[in-house]
Scaffold this active site. Structure first.
Site, PDB file in Angstrom:
ATOM      1  N   GLY A  63     -71.886 -82.543 -25.457  1.00 44.58           N
ATOM      2  CA  GLY A  63     -70.989 -81.711 -24.659  1.00 44.58           C
ATOM      3  C   GLY A  63     -71.136 -82.090 -23.210  1.00 44.58           C
ATOM      4  O   GLY A  63     -72.131 -82.709 -22.819  1.00 44.58           O
ATOM      5  N   CYS A  90     -77.347 -85.556 -28.369  1.00 46.25           N
ATOM      6  CA  CYS A  90     -77.191 -85.518 -26.916  1.00 46.25           C
ATOM      7  C   CYS A  90     -77.376 -84.091 -26.395  1.00 46.25           C
ATOM      8  O   CYS A  90     -78.466 -83.556 -26.446  1.00 46.25           O
ATOM      9  CB  CYS A  90     -75.845 -86.140 -26.529  1.00 46.25           C
ATOM     10  SG  CYS A  90     -75.748 -86.576 -24.782  1.00 46.25           S
ATOM     11  N   TYR A  91     -76.315 -83.454 -25.910  1.00 45.65           N
ATOM     12  CA  TYR A  91     -76.447 -82.069 -25.435  1.00 45.65           C
ATOM     13  C   TYR A  91     -77.077 -81.191 -26.516  1.00 45.65           C
ATOM     14  O   TYR A  91     -77.921 -80.335 -26.223  1.00 45.65           O
ATOM     15  CB  TYR A  91     -75.071 -81.518 -25.042  1.00 45.65           C
ATOM     16  CG  TYR A  91     -75.127 -80.068 -24.574  1.00 45.65           C
ATOM     17  CD1 TYR A  91     -75.374 -79.752 -23.235  1.00 45.65           C
ATOM     18  CD2 TYR A  91     -74.942 -79.012 -25.477  1.00 45.65           C
ATOM     19  CE1 TYR A  91     -75.443 -78.430 -22.812  1.00 45.65           C
ATOM     20  CE2 TYR A  91     -75.014 -77.694 -25.062  1.00 45.65           C
ATOM     21  CZ  TYR A  91     -75.267 -77.408 -23.723  1.00 45.65           C
ATOM     22  OH  TYR A  91     -75.341 -76.105 -23.308  1.00 45.65           O
ATOM     23  N   HIS A 178     -75.554 -91.494 -29.253  1.00 46.21           N
ATOM     24  CA  HIS A 178     -74.422 -91.031 -30.073  1.00 46.21           C
ATOM     25  C   HIS A 178     -74.295 -91.887 -31.337  1.00 46.21           C
ATOM     26  O   HIS A 178     -73.653 -92.932 -31.308  1.00 46.21           O
ATOM     27  CB  HIS A 178     -73.122 -91.101 -29.261  1.00 46.21           C
ATOM     28  CG  HIS A 178     -73.046 -90.038 -28.212  1.00 46.21           C
ATOM     29  ND1 HIS A 178     -72.560 -88.779 -28.454  1.00 46.21           N
ATOM     30  CD2 HIS A 178     -73.434 -90.050 -26.913  1.00 46.21           C
ATOM     31  CE1 HIS A 178     -72.648 -88.051 -27.366  1.00 46.21           C
ATOM     32  NE2 HIS A 178     -73.172 -88.796 -26.410  1.00 46.21           N
ATOM     33  N   GLU A 180     -72.462 -91.429 -33.765  1.00 45.15           N
ATOM     34  CA  GLU A 180     -71.102 -91.376 -34.321  1.00 45.15           C
ATOM     35  C   GLU A 180     -70.170 -92.443 -33.768  1.00 45.15           C
ATOM     36  O   GLU A 180     -69.140 -92.729 -34.360  1.00 45.15           O
ATOM     37  CB  GLU A 180     -70.495 -89.977 -34.100  1.00 45.15           C
ATOM     38  CG  GLU A 180     -70.144 -89.613 -32.656  1.00 45.15           C
ATOM     39  CD  GLU A 180     -71.329 -89.052 -31.845  1.00 45.15           C
ATOM     40  OE1 GLU A 180     -72.484 -89.270 -32.268  1.00 45.15           O
ATOM     41  OE2 GLU A 180     -71.098 -88.443 -30.792  1.00 45.15           O
ATOM     42  N   ASP A 236     -47.439 -88.500 -43.760  1.00 44.57           N
ATOM     43  CA  ASP A 236     -47.853 -87.119 -44.049  1.00 44.57           C
ATOM     44  C   ASP A 236     -46.884 -86.423 -45.002  1.00 44.57           C
ATOM     45  O   ASP A 236     -47.297 -85.870 -46.030  1.00 44.57           O
ATOM     46  CB  ASP A 236     -47.970 -86.293 -42.762  1.00 44.57           C
ATOM     47  CG  ASP A 236     -48.908 -86.926 -41.748  1.00 44.57           C
ATOM     48  OD1 ASP A 236     -49.673 -87.820 -42.148  1.00 44.57           O
ATOM     49  OD2 ASP A 236     -48.873 -86.529 -40.576  1.00 44.57           O
ATOM     50  N   LYS A 384     -56.259 -88.149 -40.630  1.00 45.12           N
ATOM     51  CA  LYS A 384     -55.175 -89.084 -40.962  1.00 45.12           C
ATOM     52  C   LYS A 384     -55.618 -90.173 -41.952  1.00 45.12           C
ATOM     53  O   LYS A 384     -54.899 -90.499 -42.890  1.00 45.12           O
ATOM     54  CB  LYS A 384     -54.669 -89.739 -39.677  1.00 45.12           C
ATOM     55  CG  LYS A 384     -53.400 -90.524 -39.838  1.00 45.12           C
ATOM     56  CD  LYS A 384     -52.215 -89.620 -39.684  1.00 45.12           C
ATOM     57  CE  LYS A 384     -50.902 -90.350 -39.802  1.00 45.12           C
ATOM     58  NZ  LYS A 384     -49.777 -89.438 -39.573  1.00 45.12           N
TER      59      LYS A 384
END
Ligand code: XMP
Length: 528
Positions: A63, A90-91, A178, A180, A236, A384
């Protein structure tokens, strides 16, 4: 009960508490890539609610705040005692340290941004099989300088002493980097270690389990009632049509409104594919003349969009009355439409965005009050890329599953100024050539969008012995991850040459081809 929301739905195995990081969604996607179902929830979610949902693990996102700032977002301190493993990123790690009695040092020239090489001190659990020296992405000002009681260091970098930490007794872990982001070379392996080894999750979030669960849920929700779906031919709405057809067969009616701004051959392709080949009920509504008449004399882009949107709703309303009554409206709402990165806007009990709007870019937004449907939104839990997998598993061809995005107002916003039939025909032919040549060059899937734009100015040319005075066509090809930012595609000269030759030779009304070399920002992808 708080968890009643999840009664008919799969509960998340991993909950991501969102502290406002731009990467919270990305963490959720990475976890799902390991076939483990995850949801993003607000950092304000109480320990009590989490206990009811009973995830197998919790990840605290990063964050933008500093844990020492006045309004720093904090989680319920009881979560450390739930007996559920927690990974702070992190945060999230700094908050864990601070709440458990350690110390975080404010940014003091020790900020670290970018790639860092991870030196592993203890590979147990979280860092098992992570190569010593592997590259991780850092982005932080503050750092941990004193660990709370019982915590040990798992890894450090040259700038950050406490780069990964653990309190094994309570299964609490923290990483300053991070895992991710794609730049963290073994980040996904760390996430895998957390979800499989530490949280003992099973890889049960798969395309097929999703399809089975969604079908059961839709059947339960709509019973014997009729459902209407506005089919656009995009991934979609096409996936939704296949899924609903499988779930409720002829109770589904698709409506395909041809406003006249589709690409060459598209209406025919869609009708042949859905209606004829797969026997899905599709009502073809030819509204071409209505739309183009409404746009007569209109030059302003915003006005064009508004008119098209309003006319779409009018046609939709008339036709649904004619074909109805329908009890339900199906929408291709996706997970990113439901969550929002800023944690404060998430309902702490359900993880849903507090104000859920009807998806506006399908142009069904703002339906009149007397046209009220209940909504069926089986894709609202998917990202998606997951929708694409579901579409493919249901039998949609690559032509639909991997097609480039196409705006709702279609070619009308790629003809600058007034739209006429003559310009539409011209642009349709040029657009076809652009996509055809890009495909032949094998570049279609490397490009985010490739299309033609028609400019309403004339320039002088010469063809044979004759002087011409005709429109130019702009070639617009961009690469992008999400459409928010984009770079112009560096197409090979040979391809550009073919494009130019074919467009001026084959398209009536065009005597010049130009290339758009503007990135976004400052340009947008579309020209209007
Ligand atoms: P811009 O032009 O804003 O486009 O850079 C970003 C992405 O959004 C698409 N786009 C639209 N999609 N209705 C849509 O469904 C619209 O009115 C619309 N306008 C832009 C655009 O094609 C690109 O992918």
């Amino acid at each position: 009960m708080h968890s009643s929301h999840f009664k008919d739905q799969r509960k998340p195995s991993i909950v991501i508490l969102d502290f406002g990081s731009q990467y919270s969604e990305l963490i959720a996607r990475r976890v799902r890539e390991t076939n483990v179902y995850s949801l993003v929830m607000s950092y304000t979610t109480s320990a009590e609610v989490l206990q009811e949902i009973a995830p197998k693990g919790i990840i605290l996102s990063g964050g933008p705040a500093s844990v020492y700032s006045k309004d720093a977002p904090v989680c319920d301190p009881l979560i450390w005692n739930l007996g559920i493993p927690v990974l702070g990123v992190c945060y999230g790690m700094q908050l864990m340290v601070k709440q458990l009695g350690g110390e975080v040092e404010a940014a003091s020239g020790k900020a670290e941004y970018g790639k860092a090489s991870l030196s592993i001190d203890n590979p147990k659990g979280l860092l098992e099989n992570i190569i010593d020296g592997s590259v991780m992405w850092m982005s932080h000002g503050d750092s941990v300088n004193t660990l709370p009681d019982g915590f040990i260091r798992l890894a450090h970098t040259s700038n950050t002493l406490e780069a990964a930490i653990a309190l094994f007794d309570k299964q609490l872990f923290g990483v300053q980097f991070h895992p991710e982001v794609i730049h963290s070379s073994q980040g996904i392996d760390i996430i895998r270690n957390f979800v499989y080894k530490i949280c003992t999750c099973k890889p049960d979030w798969t395309t097929n389990t999703f399809i089975d669960e969604a079908i059961a849920q839709v059947r339960k929700q709509v019973g014997k009632k009729r459902v209407l779906l506005a089919l656009s031919g995009g991934v979609d709405s096409s996936t939704l049509a296949f899924l609903l057809h499988k779930a409720i067969g002829d109770q589904l009616t698709c409506m395909f409104i041809d406003q006249g701004f589709m690409r060459k051959g598209e209406p025919e392709f869609l009708m042949n594919f859905f209606d004829k080949k797969f026997d899905i009920n599709v009502e073809y509504i030819n509204a071409r003349s209505r739309f183009i008449n409404k746009l007569l004399g209109i030059k302003d882009p915003e006005e064009k969009r508004k008119i098209i949107g309003a006319e779409f709703i009018r046609v939709f309303e008339e036709e649904s009355n004619r074909l109805g009554p329908f009890d339900y409206l199906a929408q291709g709402t996706l997970y990113p439409d439901v969550i929002e990165s800023a944690g404060t806007n998430l309902d702490p009990k359900t993880g849903e965005r507090v104000a859920v709007k009807i998806k506006s870019h399908h142009n069904v937004g703002g339906l009149p009050k007397d046209l009220q449907f209940k909504l069926v939104e089986p894709l609202r839990r998917l990202f998606k890329d997951e929708v694409r997998k579901v579409g493919k598993a249901l039998g949609l061809p690559d032509e639909i599953v991997r097609r480039h995005p196409f705006p709702g107002p279609g070619l009308a916003i790629r003809i600058l100024g007034e739209v006429t039939s003559e310009k539409l025909n011209c642009l349709r032919d040029a657009d076809f050539i652009v996509r055809d040549e890009i495909r032949k060059a094998g570049l279609y899937h490397e490009i985010w969008q490739a299309f033609a734009v028609l400019l309403p100015v004339c320039s002088v040319g010469v063809m044979g012995d004759k002087r011409t005075y005709a429109w130019p066509i702009v070639i617009r090809c961009v690469s992008s991850e999400d459409g928010m930012t984009a770079d112009w595609s560096h197409l090979p000269y040979e391809l550009l040459e073919n494009l130019s030759n074919r467009i001026v030779n084959e398209v009536e009304g065009v005597n010049r081809v130009v290339l758009d070399i503007t990135s976004k920002p400052p340009g947008t992808i579309e020209w209007e």
